[in-house]
Design a protein around this motif. Sequence first.
Motif, PDB file in Angstrom:
ATOM      1  N   MET A 298       0.831  -1.210   0.000  1.00  0.00           N
ATOM      2  CA  MET A 298       0.000   0.000   0.000  1.00  0.00           C
ATOM      3  C   MET A 298       0.867   1.261   0.000  1.00  0.00           C
ATOM      4  O   MET A 298       0.546   2.257  -0.653  1.00  0.00           O
ATOM      5  CB  MET A 298      -0.915   0.022   1.234  1.00  0.00           C
ATOM      6  N   LEU A 299       1.974   1.165   0.768  1.00  0.00           N
ATOM      7  CA  LEU A 299       2.897   2.303   0.817  1.00  0.00           C
ATOM      8  C   LEU A 299       3.445   2.575  -0.588  1.00  0.00           C
ATOM      9  O   LEU A 299       3.532   3.733  -1.022  1.00  0.00           O
ATOM     10  CB  LEU A 299       4.032   1.995   1.801  1.00  0.00           C
ATOM     11  N   GLY A 300       3.800   1.501  -1.279  1.00  0.00           N
ATOM     12  CA  GLY A 300       4.306   1.636  -2.648  1.00  0.00           C
ATOM     13  C   GLY A 300       3.282   2.296  -3.553  1.00  0.00           C
ATOM     14  O   GLY A 300       3.626   3.169  -4.365  1.00  0.00           O
ATOM     15  N   LEU A 301       2.021   1.903  -3.409  1.00  0.00           N
ATOM     16  CA  LEU A 301       0.951   2.482  -4.235  1.00  0.00           C
ATOM     17  C   LEU A 301       0.761   3.962  -3.901  1.00  0.00           C
ATOM     18  O   LEU A 301       0.542   4.794  -4.785  1.00  0.00           O
ATOM     19  CB  LEU A 301      -0.355   1.707  -4.032  1.00  0.00           C
ATOM     20  N   ASP A 302       0.855   4.290  -2.579  1.00  0.00           N
ATOM     21  CA  ASP A 302       0.742   5.694  -2.149  1.00  0.00           C
ATOM     22  C   ASP A 302       1.881   6.526  -2.735  1.00  0.00           C
ATOM     23  O   ASP A 302       1.678   7.674  -3.152  1.00  0.00           O
ATOM     24  CB  ASP A 302       0.771   5.788  -0.617  1.00  0.00           C
ATOM     25  N   GLU A 303       3.071   5.934  -2.741  1.00  0.00           N
ATOM     26  CA  GLU A 303       4.231   6.651  -3.305  1.00  0.00           C
ATOM     27  C   GLU A 303       4.013   6.912  -4.793  1.00  0.00           C
ATOM     28  O   GLU A 303       4.312   7.992  -5.293  1.00  0.00           O
ATOM     29  CB  GLU A 303       5.509   5.819  -3.117  1.00  0.00           C
ATOM     30  N   LYS A 304       3.453   5.883  -5.464  1.00  0.00           N
ATOM     31  CA  LYS A 304       3.192   6.034  -6.901  1.00  0.00           C
ATOM     32  C   LYS A 304       2.217   7.175  -7.153  1.00  0.00           C
ATOM     33  O   LYS A 304       2.308   7.886  -8.155  1.00  0.00           O
ATOM     34  CB  LYS A 304       2.592   4.742  -7.450  1.00  0.00           C
TER      35      LYS A 304
ATOM     36  N   GLY B  47       2.038   9.740  -5.481  1.00  0.00           N
ATOM     37  CA  GLY B  47       2.697  11.000  -5.150  1.00  0.00           C
ATOM     38  C   GLY B  47       2.312  11.568  -3.799  1.00  0.00           C
ATOM     39  O   GLY B  47       2.420  12.771  -3.570  1.00  0.00           O
ATOM     40  N   LEU B  48       1.888  10.687  -2.878  1.00  0.00           N
ATOM     41  CA  LEU B  48       1.443  11.147  -1.558  1.00  0.00           C
ATOM     42  C   LEU B  48       2.557  11.870  -0.794  1.00  0.00           C
ATOM     43  O   LEU B  48       2.304  12.812  -0.048  1.00  0.00           O
ATOM     44  CB  LEU B  48       0.935   9.942  -0.743  1.00  0.00           C
ATOM     45  N   PHE B  49       3.804  11.436  -0.989  1.00  0.00           N
ATOM     46  CA  PHE B  49       4.893  12.001  -0.189  1.00  0.00           C
ATOM     47  C   PHE B  49       5.671  13.101  -0.913  1.00  0.00           C
ATOM     48  O   PHE B  49       6.605  13.659  -0.357  1.00  0.00           O
ATOM     49  CB  PHE B  49       5.859  10.879   0.226  1.00  0.00           C
TER      50      PHE B  49
ATOM     51  N   PRO C 109       9.500  17.482   2.265  1.00  0.00           N
ATOM     52  CA  PRO C 109      10.941  17.565   2.016  1.00  0.00           C
ATOM     53  C   PRO C 109      11.556  16.166   2.102  1.00  0.00           C
ATOM     54  O   PRO C 109      11.110  15.340   2.904  1.00  0.00           O
ATOM     55  CB  PRO C 109      11.465  18.445   3.157  1.00  0.00           C
ATOM     56  N   TYR C 110      12.582  15.893   1.314  1.00  0.00           N
ATOM     57  CA  TYR C 110      13.146  14.550   1.193  1.00  0.00           C
ATOM     58  C   TYR C 110      13.549  13.954   2.560  1.00  0.00           C
ATOM     59  O   TYR C 110      13.279  12.802   2.854  1.00  0.00           O
ATOM     60  CB  TYR C 110      14.359  14.570   0.247  1.00  0.00           C
TER      61      TYR C 110
ATOM     62  N   ARG D  94      10.430   9.009   7.689  1.00  0.00           N
ATOM     63  CA  ARG D  94       9.682   8.778   8.930  1.00  0.00           C
ATOM     64  C   ARG D  94       8.172   8.736   8.655  1.00  0.00           C
ATOM     65  O   ARG D  94       7.442   7.968   9.279  1.00  0.00           O
ATOM     66  CB  ARG D  94      10.041   9.817   9.993  1.00  0.00           C
ATOM     67  N   CYS D  95       7.735   9.565   7.690  1.00  0.00           N
ATOM     68  CA  CYS D  95       6.303   9.562   7.365  1.00  0.00           C
ATOM     69  C   CYS D  95       5.911   8.262   6.664  1.00  0.00           C
ATOM     70  O   CYS D  95       4.834   7.721   6.887  1.00  0.00           O
ATOM     71  CB  CYS D  95       5.948  10.765   6.494  1.00  0.00           C
ATOM     72  N   ARG D  96       6.843   7.778   5.840  1.00  0.00           N
ATOM     73  CA  ARG D  96       6.574   6.499   5.151  1.00  0.00           C
ATOM     74  C   ARG D  96       6.441   5.379   6.181  1.00  0.00           C
ATOM     75  O   ARG D  96       5.516   4.557   6.103  1.00  0.00           O
ATOM     76  CB  ARG D  96       7.724   6.163   4.197  1.00  0.00           C
TER      77      ARG D  96
END
Lengths: 398, 371
Positions: free
Chosen positions: B246-252, B254-256, B260-261, B266-268
């Motif tokens: 799910m985290l991977g899908l959220d990253e895709k 563009g949630l994060f 700032p990098y 920590r948010c992930r």
Amino acid sequence: MVRTRMKVTYLKMELKRTGKQIPALFAGVVLLLALSGTAVFLASRMLYAGTVVERIRVGISMPEQDPLAKQVVRMLSTLDSVKSICEFSYMDRESALEALEKGDVYAVLDVPENFVQDILSGKNTPVTIWTTGHMGIEGQVFRELADAGALTLSAGQAGIYAGNELYHFLGLDESIAQLELDLNSQYMEYGLQRSVYFRHQNVQATGDIGVIPFYEISAFVLILFLAAIPVSGYLLPWKKAMAEKLKLAGISIGSQVGARIIGMGVLLFLGSLPVILILLMTEQLRWSGILAVVWPLSCVAASSVVVLLYRIAGNHLGGIMLLFFVMTGQHFLAGGILPLVFLPHSFQMLAPWLPSAILMNSMKMAVSGTWDNKRAGACVILIIAAWLAGILAERKGQ
Amino acid sequence: MSEGFLWFFLSCKRYLKKMSFFLILLTLPIATFLIRKVERTQPQEIRIAVCIQKEDTYRDENMEDSLEQLLIDNLVNKRETSGNSFFRFYQCEGEEQVKEQVASRRAECGYVISQGLRGKLDEKNYKRSIYVYSAPSTVLASLSTEVVFSSLMEVYGNELFQDYVLEQHIVSEAAASLGVDERQLNEEISGLYEKWMGNGSTFHFQYRQSGENGLYKDPQQILSVFPVRGLIAVYLLVVGLYSAVMLGLDEKRGLFLPLPYGRQRRCRIAVLGAPVFLASLSGFAGLVSGGCIQGLGKEVGAMAAYCGGVCLFSYGVKLICRKPEAVCSLIPLFLAGSLIFTPVFVDMGQYFPLWGWAGRLFLPWYYLRWF
């Protein structure tokens, strides 16, 4: 006519979507097969190398200065029934209890001081069996065997003690030694050849199969459910807007759910293809007309359950959690992991109605080569019930 | 740090807003409660059919004192008298009924005892005098023969004793010299064996279970087979891995990206940890309702450490695999591996030591070893 054509087109689209899932599906299946291969390799290597055992490791703690006790326990450990289930390790009491805590031994037999002398004198200080954790199946089996062995020994002892008492009452104390010798040899004669009393015969019920084929089928059903995980993205219901548009185009909810079941069924069929091929090549399964019917039927039935779970959950994580419960809890209660005989009576009654049991019974037909209308019918009913429940869940979700 | 907590809190809220997810979390403790309740109210019993070989001799008056009938009575009453046996023997009318019970799996196996067993034993002609019927899928027939044999020895042991002493001339002579007549002697003899069998002075085992703080208590009498703790351990691992998907899908999606990098990691982890945390609450409730709690502090500590391990492991898998689809394809591997190699259902390491070593490759093994 137009509506039918629309439905066929929709089914084609659904099948096209399944095509995109094939790489993920095969990646999952290949890894599963590699894991299964490792498990089979490890087990066979250990069995054929003779390093194992298949026995429960039991620690024996005995008093240092009691050679007689050592002799008796060593004699016990050579009995076939004991050898078949237990492997004894001799150690001092502290090391034995430490090994028990660490899980290095399953149980510890704590033989008391003057164990044999106590038996001979009629004092019979009990041997303590230490176990750890809750009593599992192995514990109960171990206890059952130990109690049976103790009862056999007790029968001989009770006869000898009763004789002692009688002789003492009759003033025949000088003949007690002879009585003990005679009775002891009689009880030993009857007690040491236990296997010759029994004649084993198999009763073959229609469609019944052996333990190993049963677990192969159980593993096959588990693989069907596991294969759904890598393609879980495909299983999510349509978003509300899409579902509405499909309805307007004449694709009812029933058709949507049905097409998804067929699509997933095709994926499971393809996913289980390598498993079936391996079983056929290793001659653990024979190709037959029954297999040709039962295999796709089981795939569609498993697919209907998986689709239903994702319809109920309505999201990725919920779907996978429900799938996990079905794969493990429900499969366990259906007797797919531990024999049903170990489960409480009401679970045994419930088991035939659970999806895993229906799927396993269906595959049993292919292995035993016996067609059974009831088993095939149960599979069809499962598909219809899951499809109807899927429609209901979809309607509620929308 | 507070940002991480905020993301964690919002992620929890995001999942809990979905009613179905919330209900699934509740399912686990309810299911374990119901399963344990059934296990407690219905102790396991393994049914075994027994009969005497010839059908028309069933409960015949002449057969009442036969050794075969005494053996069957002893077996049938065994569960009541011993209290902890999981075999329930029941008498059938004949051999065909025993076979039918075994074939239909109403009985795990069946025993048909030859007529004239006493005579066969007296003449030492007892080979294959008891038939054992079992189905191909039977697993406990060989174990139950030990129980049947011990019962036979219990019953026949009395006869061996009585026959021996009554054959001794010195016994009747000594009884006569004491003024004990034959009837009184027989009465005396017949009660002696049972007295010694029943007074607890013969050999027996006593069972003790190692407990906390070196204290020992009697083992539980209830056989609980449903592996609540094992399933919860694997469940948390699966939730953790899927949370990584799910985290991977959220990253895709563009949630994060707005973050700032330096603050993204920590948010992930907070997003990944939220479902694991919620599932662990459900799992902990499952342990409580399943009666598996072994000290609150130990349980909470073990659960917290295990959840931390699951989050790190899942995050590591996600970093290595990158694509969520690849992580998803790995889930069956970890799930099946945990079920096969770790002691979730059966501790195969007890029988195959190498199996135990393979178990160390899977995270639930470490959690389960604590208990």
